[in-house]
Enzyme design. Structure first.
Site, PDB file in Angstrom:
ATOM      1  N   ASP A 160       0.850  -1.209   0.000  1.00 49.85           N
ATOM      2  CA  ASP A 160       0.000   0.000   0.000  1.00 49.85           C
ATOM      3  C   ASP A 160       0.876   1.247   0.000  1.00 49.85           C
ATOM      4  O   ASP A 160       0.656   2.178   0.772  1.00 49.85           O
ATOM      5  CB  ASP A 160      -0.929  -0.010   1.219  1.00 49.85           C
ATOM      6  N   ILE A 161       1.871   1.253  -0.856  1.00 48.48           N
ATOM      7  CA  ILE A 161       2.785   2.393  -0.878  1.00 48.48           C
ATOM      8  C   ILE A 161       2.103   3.564  -1.574  1.00 48.48           C
ATOM      9  O   ILE A 161       1.536   3.417  -2.655  1.00 48.48           O
ATOM     10  CB  ILE A 161       4.122   2.028  -1.575  1.00 48.48           C
TER      11      ILE A 161
END
Length: 268
Positions: A160-161
């Site tokens: 979930d960058i």
């Protein structure tokens, strides 16, 4: 909720609580130094806490302690924000910063792996949307299946960058927080940086084309493969948004998916 952990680590409260859907956070002081106490409320956050501890401060915030559902980690005290930088037109610098952070996260570790899911398990959520909606969702699923059938460079992913999950830790540099528990091809982790729905300009065609080129170069990725991951991920993200009733965010992701489709059709 915080009190047992405050006593366990002998912490002093240093700010107001922060409430998110998956966790409660509290700025604290540990022996006078700033830290952040995070209490995981769901399984995803609990697994994310384990992954933060596994990274051992390399590319991610340093974990000082992990006890039950509580995580004690260093607190980002820098004033810079990747989201603010991107909104100010510094997309190229932001992308290079995140690529460097991901390179550190993706590096192998000697420690035993924490519990992880595969990208194949994650992409199961795209199937119902592809059957129900067709169109771009079906194209996204087909692309995901092609990528998953020909895996490259398998690493522990952040999952979930985006612009608000890489923070300024001053002398320690830019470090990641809030990971998911997933393993797969490293190219996947760069897709959300391109299509982040919280960034208003992420569906702008000129910004899209430029950042694909910048990220492909900075991360050492094949441009076509990166575009394929963007197409696969935007479909998955849109499916998740529809499950949550967030139609506007789903439509935004589909706009980015269309950009990836057009770019792939023009790829050599």
């Amino acid at each position: 909720m915080f009190e047992p952990y405050l006593k366990h680590w002998n912490l002093r409260v240093d700010g107001a609580p922060i409430v998110t859907p998956g966790s409660h956070l509290l700025p604290v002081r540990l022996d006078g130094a700033p830290a952040m106490l995070k209490i995981a409320l769901d399984d995803e956050e609990k697994h994310g806490n384990r992954l933060m501890a596994w990274w051992a401060g390399e590319g991610a915030a340093q974990v000082y302690g992990h006890h039950g559902d509580g995580l004690l980690m260093e607190r980002a005290m820098g004033r810079r924000s990747l989201m603010q930088m991107a909104l100010a037109g510094e997309d190229d610098e932001v992308s290079r910063i995140v690529c460097a952070s991901l390179a550190r996260l993706h590096a192998p570790r000697a420690a035993p792996l924490p519990p992880l899911l595969s990208l194949g398990e994650w992409f199961q959520a795209l199937r119902p949307a592809a059957r129900r909606e067709g169109g771009v969702f079906r194209r996204s699923l087909a692309t995901a299946e092609e990528l998953l059938a020909t895996p490259r460079e398998q690493v522990v992913l952040h999952g979930d960058i985006h612009h608000d999950n890489v923070l300024d830790f001053e002398q320690r540099g830019w470090l990641a927080i809030d990971p998911k528990r997933v393993m797969g091809e490293r190219g996947f982790d760069f897709a959300n940086l391109i299509c982040n729905p919280d960034l208003p300009t992420s569906a702008d065609p000129r910004r899209f084309t430029r950042q694909v080129e910048v990220i492909a170069q900075a991360a050492g990725l094949e441009r076509k493969r990166l575009l394929q991951w963007v197409l696969a991920y935007t479909g998955l993200s849109a499916a998740w948004f529809l499950e949550d009733g967030e139609v506007a965010s789903a439509e935004h992701e589909l706009q980015v998916a269309e950009l990836a489709i057009r770019a792939l059709e023009g790829a050599v």
